[in-house]
Design a protein around this motif. Sequence first.
Motif, short mmCIF file in Angstrom:
data_model
loop_
_atom_site.label_atom_id
_atom_site.label_comp_id
_atom_site.label_asym_id
_atom_site.label_seq_id
_atom_site.Cartn_x
_atom_site.Cartn_y
_atom_site.Cartn_z
N THR A 87 0.82 -1.21 0.00
CA THR A 87 0.00 0.00 0.00
C THR A 87 0.85 1.27 0.00
OG1 THR A 87 -0.14 -0.09 2.42
CG2 THR A 87 -1.91 -1.15 1.17
N SER A 88 2.16 1.12 0.13
CA SER A 88 3.07 2.26 0.11
C SER A 88 4.21 1.98 -0.86
CB SER A 88 3.63 2.53 1.51
OG SER A 88 4.65 3.51 1.47
N THR A 89 4.63 3.00 -1.58
CA THR A 89 5.74 2.86 -2.53
C THR A 89 7.09 3.26 -1.93
OG1 THR A 89 5.35 5.11 -3.34
CG2 THR A 89 4.24 3.30 -4.50
N LYS A 90 7.08 3.72 -0.69
CA LYS A 90 8.32 4.22 -0.08
C LYS A 90 9.36 3.12 0.08
CE LYS A 90 9.97 7.25 3.60
NZ LYS A 90 10.53 8.19 2.62
N LEU A 91 8.91 1.90 0.37
CA LEU A 91 9.83 0.79 0.55
C LEU A 91 10.60 0.48 -0.74
CD1 LEU A 91 10.78 -1.35 2.62
CD2 LEU A 91 9.02 -2.86 1.71
N ILE A 92 9.94 0.66 -1.89
CA ILE A 92 10.56 0.35 -3.18
C ILE A 92 11.37 1.52 -3.72
CG2 ILE A 92 10.14 -0.39 -5.56
CD1 ILE A 92 7.53 -1.61 -4.64
N PHE A 93 10.76 2.69 -3.78
CA PHE A 93 11.37 3.83 -4.47
C PHE A 93 11.90 4.91 -3.52
CE2 PHE A 93 7.94 2.29 -7.36
CZ PHE A 93 8.76 1.78 -8.34
N ASP A 94 11.74 4.68 -2.22
CA ASP A 94 12.15 5.67 -1.22
C ASP A 94 11.41 6.99 -1.39
OD1 ASP A 94 13.57 6.32 1.07
OD2 ASP A 94 15.18 7.29 -0.04
N MET A 95 10.21 6.93 -1.93
CA MET A 95 9.34 8.09 -2.01
C MET A 95 7.90 7.62 -2.04
SD MET A 95 9.84 9.41 -5.94
CE MET A 95 9.56 8.34 -7.35
N GLU A 96 7.02 8.41 -1.47
CA GLU A 96 5.61 8.05 -1.39
C GLU A 96 4.86 8.69 -2.56
OE1 GLU A 96 2.92 5.99 -0.82
OE2 GLU A 96 4.05 5.89 1.06
N ILE A 97 4.23 7.86 -3.36
CA ILE A 97 3.49 8.34 -4.52
C ILE A 97 2.00 8.45 -4.23
CG2 ILE A 97 2.94 7.83 -6.95
CD1 ILE A 97 5.67 6.50 -7.15
N GLY A 98 1.53 7.72 -3.22
CA GLY A 98 0.12 7.80 -2.85
C GLY A 98 -0.77 6.87 -3.63
N LYS A 99 -0.18 6.02 -4.46
CA LYS A 99 -0.90 5.02 -5.24
C LYS A 99 -0.21 3.68 -5.06
CE LYS A 99 -3.73 7.92 -7.49
NZ LYS A 99 -5.22 7.84 -7.52
N GLN A 100 -0.89 2.61 -5.45
CA GLN A 100 -0.24 1.32 -5.45
C GLN A 100 -0.32 0.71 -6.85
OE1 GLN A 100 -3.58 -0.34 -2.67
NE2 GLN A 100 -2.57 -2.14 -3.54
N PHE A 101 0.53 -0.28 -7.07
CA PHE A 101 0.56 -0.92 -8.38
C PHE A 101 -0.77 -1.59 -8.69
CE2 PHE A 101 5.13 -0.43 -8.31
CZ PHE A 101 5.48 -0.44 -9.65
N GLU A 102 -1.25 -1.39 -9.91
CA GLU A 102 -2.38 -2.16 -10.43
C GLU A 102 -1.79 -3.31 -11.23
OE1 GLU A 102 -4.28 1.19 -12.47
OE2 GLU A 102 -6.02 0.84 -11.19
N CYS A 103 -2.27 -4.52 -10.99
CA CYS A 103 -1.63 -5.70 -11.56
C CYS A 103 -2.60 -6.53 -12.38
CB CYS A 103 -1.03 -6.57 -10.45
SG CYS A 103 0.19 -5.69 -9.44
N CYS A 104 -2.06 -7.30 -13.31
CA CYS A 104 -2.88 -8.12 -14.17
C CYS A 104 -2.10 -9.37 -14.58
CB CYS A 104 -3.33 -7.35 -15.41
SG CYS A 104 -1.95 -6.65 -16.39
N ASP A 105 -2.81 -10.35 -15.12
CA ASP A 105 -2.22 -11.61 -15.57
C ASP A 105 -2.22 -11.68 -17.09
OD1 ASP A 105 -1.87 -12.97 -12.92
OD2 ASP A 105 -4.04 -12.74 -12.85
N GLY A 106 -1.15 -12.20 -17.65
CA GLY A 106 -1.11 -12.40 -19.10
C GLY A 106 -0.11 -11.49 -19.78
N ASP A 107 0.44 -11.96 -20.87
CA ASP A 107 1.45 -11.21 -21.60
C ASP A 107 0.97 -9.82 -22.01
OD1 ASP A 107 3.29 -13.22 -21.40
OD2 ASP A 107 2.91 -14.06 -23.40
N LEU A 108 1.77 -8.81 -21.68
CA LEU A 108 1.58 -7.42 -22.11
C LEU A 108 0.25 -6.83 -21.65
CD1 LEU A 108 2.93 -7.81 -25.76
CD2 LEU A 108 4.23 -7.33 -23.68
N CYS A 109 -0.37 -7.42 -20.63
CA CYS A 109 -1.69 -6.95 -20.21
C CYS A 109 -1.63 -5.56 -19.58
CB CYS A 109 -2.32 -7.94 -19.22
SG CYS A 109 -1.37 -8.16 -17.69
N ASN A 110 -0.46 -5.13 -19.08
CA ASN A 110 -0.38 -3.81 -18.45
C ASN A 110 -0.24 -2.68 -19.45
OD1 ASN A 110 2.22 -4.70 -19.13
ND2 ASN A 110 3.18 -3.47 -17.54
N GLY A 111 -0.26 -3.03 -20.73
CA GLY A 111 -0.24 -2.00 -21.75
C GLY A 111 -1.62 -1.73 -22.30
N THR A 112 -2.64 -2.38 -21.72
CA THR A 112 -4.02 -2.21 -22.15
C THR A 112 -4.86 -1.81 -20.96
OG1 THR A 112 -4.71 -4.49 -21.67
CG2 THR A 112 -3.65 -4.08 -23.80
N SER A 113 -6.15 -1.85 -21.12
CA SER A 113 -7.07 -1.48 -20.03
C SER A 113 -7.47 -2.67 -19.19
CB SER A 113 -8.33 -0.83 -20.62
OG SER A 113 -8.99 -1.75 -21.48
#
Length: 209
Positions: free
Chosen positions: A161-187
Motif C-alpha cells: 500500500t506504500s511505494t516508499k519501501l521500493i522507491f524511497d518516495m511516497e506516490i500515494g498510489k499502489q501498483f495495479e496488476c494483471c495476468d497475461g502477456d503485455l496486459c499492463n499495456g491495455t485497459s
Amino acid sequence: MELEFTLLLLSAILGHANALTCYKCPDAQCKDNDVEKCKDEELCMTRLNRQGDGKKLISKSCATSQTCTNFSLNLGCIVSEMSCCNTDLCNTGPDPEKPTGLKCVGCLEMLGDFKCNRTGVVRCTGNQNKCGRLQGVHKNDGHSLTIDFQGCVSESVCLLTSTKLIFDMEIGKQFECCDGDLCNGTSRLEVGPVTLLVLCLCLLLSNNN
C-alpha cells in the motif's frame, strides 16, 4: 530477590542468543568477517537495485520486519529486489533468476523526471508473476513529478500500500496488476471492488436511459 535477578539475567542471555547474525556489506561478495549481530526479532536482508546504466547496487544487513519484505520488480530501466530470511548468515544472494515466460510492457528508456521516453517488452524472471502499472504524482518542495511505471512485478508488489519501501518516495498510489502477456499495456488491469461497483452502476444507469 536473587531468584528474580537470575531469571532476568537468563532471559537477557536467551534473548540475545536468539538474535540472528547476518552478512553486512555493500556488495554481493561478502567476506567471512563482514557480519553483524542483529537486534532481537530483526531479519537478514539482501537488497538489489539496478538503473538504466546497468550497474547493480547490492547491500546486505540486518533489518526490521517493518522495513523488510520480499519483493521483485523489473520496469525495464529500473530493477529492484529485496529478500528477507530468518536464519544465521542466510542473506547470501542474490541468486541468478530463471525467466518465467511472462512478458510485460516496460519502460526501456526513462528521462530524468521519471517520464518514460520509450516503452518495450520486458521479460519477467524469478517470482515476477504479474504485469503491473503505477501511475501517480509525487510532490516534493513545491515540485510535482508525474509517475508512470510499467513492468514485471511479484505479487507482493501488488499488495504493497506504500511505494516508499521500493522507491524511497511516497506516490500515494499502489501498483495495479494483471495476468497475461503485455496486459499492463491495455485497459485489462485489475480494479478494486469499489471501482467495479461504480462501473456496474454506470452500466445499469446507461441501460435504463
